[in-house]
Motif scaffolding. Structure first.
Motif, PDB file in Angstrom:
ATOM      1  N   GLN A 267      -7.420   2.480  -5.424  1.00  0.00           N
ATOM      2  CA  GLN A 267      -6.482   1.370  -5.333  1.00  0.00           C
ATOM      3  C   GLN A 267      -5.043   1.830  -5.126  1.00  0.00           C
ATOM      4  OE1 GLN A 267      -7.266  -0.514  -9.039  1.00  0.00           O
ATOM      5  NE2 GLN A 267      -8.988  -1.711  -8.264  1.00  0.00           N
ATOM      6  N   LEU A 268      -4.741   3.056  -5.539  1.00  0.00           N
ATOM      7  CA  LEU A 268      -3.371   3.533  -5.411  1.00  0.00           C
ATOM      8  C   LEU A 268      -2.983   3.801  -3.961  1.00  0.00           C
ATOM      9  CD1 LEU A 268      -2.974   5.959  -8.434  1.00  0.00           C
ATOM     10  CD2 LEU A 268      -2.290   3.576  -8.219  1.00  0.00           C
TER      11      LEU A 268
ATOM     12  N   VAL B  76       0.841  -1.191   0.000  1.00  0.00           N
ATOM     13  CA  VAL B  76       0.000   0.000   0.000  1.00  0.00           C
ATOM     14  C   VAL B  76       0.881   1.247   0.000  1.00  0.00           C
ATOM     15  CG1 VAL B  76      -0.169  -0.093   2.525  1.00  0.00           C
ATOM     16  CG2 VAL B  76      -1.824   1.252   1.239  1.00  0.00           C
ATOM     17  N   TYR B  77       0.455   2.269  -0.728  1.00  0.00           N
ATOM     18  CA  TYR B  77       1.125   3.565  -0.685  1.00  0.00           C
ATOM     19  C   TYR B  77       0.474   4.399   0.414  1.00  0.00           C
ATOM     20  CZ  TYR B  77       3.451   2.573  -5.111  1.00  0.00           C
ATOM     21  OH  TYR B  77       4.238   2.024  -6.092  1.00  0.00           O
ATOM     22  N   ALA B  78       1.232   4.700   1.467  1.00  0.00           N
ATOM     23  CA  ALA B  78       0.700   5.462   2.601  1.00  0.00           C
ATOM     24  C   ALA B  78       1.780   6.407   3.117  1.00  0.00           C
ATOM     25  CB  ALA B  78       0.228   4.521   3.715  1.00  0.00           C
TER      26      ALA B  78
ATOM     27  N   PRO C  14       5.944   1.800  -1.528  1.00  0.00           N
ATOM     28  CA  PRO C  14       4.865   1.005  -0.957  1.00  0.00           C
ATOM     29  C   PRO C  14       5.345   0.245   0.270  1.00  0.00           C
ATOM     30  CG  PRO C  14       5.743  -0.070  -2.901  1.00  0.00           C
ATOM     31  CD  PRO C  14       6.391   1.276  -2.838  1.00  0.00           C
ATOM     32  N   VAL C  15       4.454   0.052   1.218  1.00  0.00           N
ATOM     33  CA  VAL C  15       4.775  -0.713   2.418  1.00  0.00           C
ATOM     34  C   VAL C  15       3.708  -1.795   2.600  1.00  0.00           C
ATOM     35  CG1 VAL C  15       5.922   1.221   3.547  1.00  0.00           C
ATOM     36  CG2 VAL C  15       3.482   0.846   3.930  1.00  0.00           C
TER      37      VAL C  15
ATOM     38  N   PRO D 292      -2.005  -6.766 -11.092  1.00  0.00           N
ATOM     39  CA  PRO D 292      -2.047  -8.176 -10.707  1.00  0.00           C
ATOM     40  C   PRO D 292      -2.394  -8.406  -9.244  1.00  0.00           C
ATOM     41  CG  PRO D 292      -0.119  -7.719 -12.054  1.00  0.00           C
ATOM     42  CD  PRO D 292      -0.722  -6.395 -11.691  1.00  0.00           C
ATOM     43  N   LYS D 293      -2.015  -7.471  -8.379  1.00  0.00           N
ATOM     44  CA  LYS D 293      -2.255  -7.634  -6.950  1.00  0.00           C
ATOM     45  C   LYS D 293      -3.711  -7.375  -6.574  1.00  0.00           C
ATOM     46  CE  LYS D 293       2.438  -5.912  -6.116  1.00  0.00           C
ATOM     47  NZ  LYS D 293       2.676  -5.320  -7.428  1.00  0.00           N
ATOM     48  N   VAL D 294      -4.479  -6.812  -7.489  1.00  0.00           N
ATOM     49  CA  VAL D 294      -5.870  -6.470  -7.194  1.00  0.00           C
ATOM     50  C   VAL D 294      -6.768  -7.711  -7.179  1.00  0.00           C
ATOM     51  CG1 VAL D 294      -7.858  -5.116  -7.974  1.00  0.00           C
ATOM     52  CG2 VAL D 294      -5.561  -4.175  -8.172  1.00  0.00           C
ATOM     53  N   LEU D 295      -6.303  -8.800  -7.781  1.00  0.00           N
ATOM     54  CA  LEU D 295      -7.137  -9.994  -7.901  1.00  0.00           C
ATOM     55  C   LEU D 295      -7.685 -10.460  -6.550  1.00  0.00           C
ATOM     56  CD1 LEU D 295      -8.291 -12.378  -9.508  1.00  0.00           C
ATOM     57  CD2 LEU D 295      -6.108 -13.569  -9.123  1.00  0.00           C
TER      58      LEU D 295
END
Length: 340
Positions: free
Chosen positions: A117-118, A19-21, A57-58, A240-243
């Motif tokens: 999603q970002l 996740v981008y945080a 991303p973390v 791809p990670k959204v699946l």
């Protein structure tokens, strides 16, 4: 540098994901200012490094762990309700900056849905418009449903931004949360300055139609288009990670119906059951593991709202109460993500 995704034991029932945080860097600084050793923070939240938190991303589990640590160390129950109003300059992901350059409040809300999603790949956000109202709903698909601190933060962050961009002209008519009211419920009404309802079927911010038409000060079409190109590229990179989360969203939508099975979910994702499980296997998961994880989370959530066993059995899609009780014993004995 990409951080290694490490799940701590007390967060083991969560599905981990990148996740981008950028705000994590601000949270770390707050803990350091309170005398917490930097290395201790790194170990507790489960990252190899605390460098580049504002740009890389973390792990979502690391985010969860850091939020939990903040709550333990700060003597302020309403911290996440007020953080963004008190720290407007805290780092933000560029997709948030992009939405600040939309033309109207309504455009900002739709943009938030498209690019959610970002900044948090597991959030399922929908913007629904009627003749009189717009409902922006947020459903987190990875954090524990009872982990209300996340919603306190993201809702106060969004409303603080809209308030700033419209110079106080855009106020919500109501806010709804799916969890039970905490002991400091009055702080919610004070922070949001509108009616706040708990125990609802969703987490939502409601605006009247006139508010969504308000123009955003400083709208810059050129800057918006530039940032949008970056956002579109990043969406392609994380696709791809959204699946996993598409699967979980479909499970939630069909949980109490006969259609909640691997064949139907795979078909709605335009693939067959074998292909779905093959793709999920790359993440160490299968359909049944995600289904069990989802049922486990919702069983605790419905229990916290006071639902009886028969009602929970129906809502989780079990045919008989005895089946639900057997599953409940299994969940209590094992990590629901280790059922493959």
């Amino acid at each position: 540098m990409m951080h290694r995704y490490v799940a701590r034991k007390y967060a083991s029932s969560m599905i981990d994901y990148p996740v981008y945080a950028p705000v994590l860097s601000s949270f770390v600084e707050i803990l350091i200012s309170r005398g917490i050793d930097r290395e201790k923070i790194r170990v507790i939240i489960g990252l190899d490094s605390l460098e580049n938190l504002s740009t890389e991303p973390v792990s979502s589990v690391a985010l969860h762990n850091l939020v939990t640590l903040l709550r333990e160390k700060l003597d302020d129950e309403g911290f996440f309700l007020h953080f963004r109003r008190d720290n407007a300059s805290a780092p933000r992901h560029f997709s948030t900056w992009m939405s600040d350059n939309c033309a109207t409040v309504g455009d900002l809300l739709m943009n938030l849905c498209q690019y959610s999603q970002l900044t948090n790949i597991a959030d399922w956000i929908r913007c629904e418009n009627s003749a009189n109202e717009t409902h922006l709903s947020c459903r987190n698909l990875s954090f524990d449903l009872e982990h209300r601190l996340y919603y306190e933060y993201i809702f106060s962050f969004l409303l603080a931004r809209i308030d700033r961009l419209t110079q106080g002209g855009a106020q919500p008519t109501a806010i709804e949360f799916c969890y039970a009211e905490p002991e400091y419920g009055d702080d919610y009404r004070s922070a949001f300055s509108c009616p706040v309802y708990f125990g609802r079927h969703r987490n939502a911010i409601i605006f009247d139609s006139e508010t969504t038409k308000l123009k955003i000060d400083g709208h810059d079409p050129h800057l918006f288009s530039t940032l949008k190109r970056q956002a579109d590229q990043q969406i392609l990179d994380i696709d791809p990670k959204v699946l996993i989360f598409n699967v979980k969203a479909l499970i939630i939508d069909t949980l109490s119906h006969d259609q909640c099975n691997a064949e139907t979910i795979a078909s709605r994702l335009h693939m067959d059951k074998a292909t779905l499980n093959r793709k999920l296997k790359k993440f160490g998961l299968n359909f049944q593991a995600i289904l069990d994880n989802t049922r486990y989370e919702f069983s605790r959530h419905y229990g916290s709202l006071g639902f009886g066993t028969d009602e929970i059995t129906h809502r989780l899609g079990f045919s008989e109460t005895s089946s639900y009780k057997r599953a409940l014993k299994r969940w209590q004995l094992k990590d629901p993500l280790d059922l493959s």
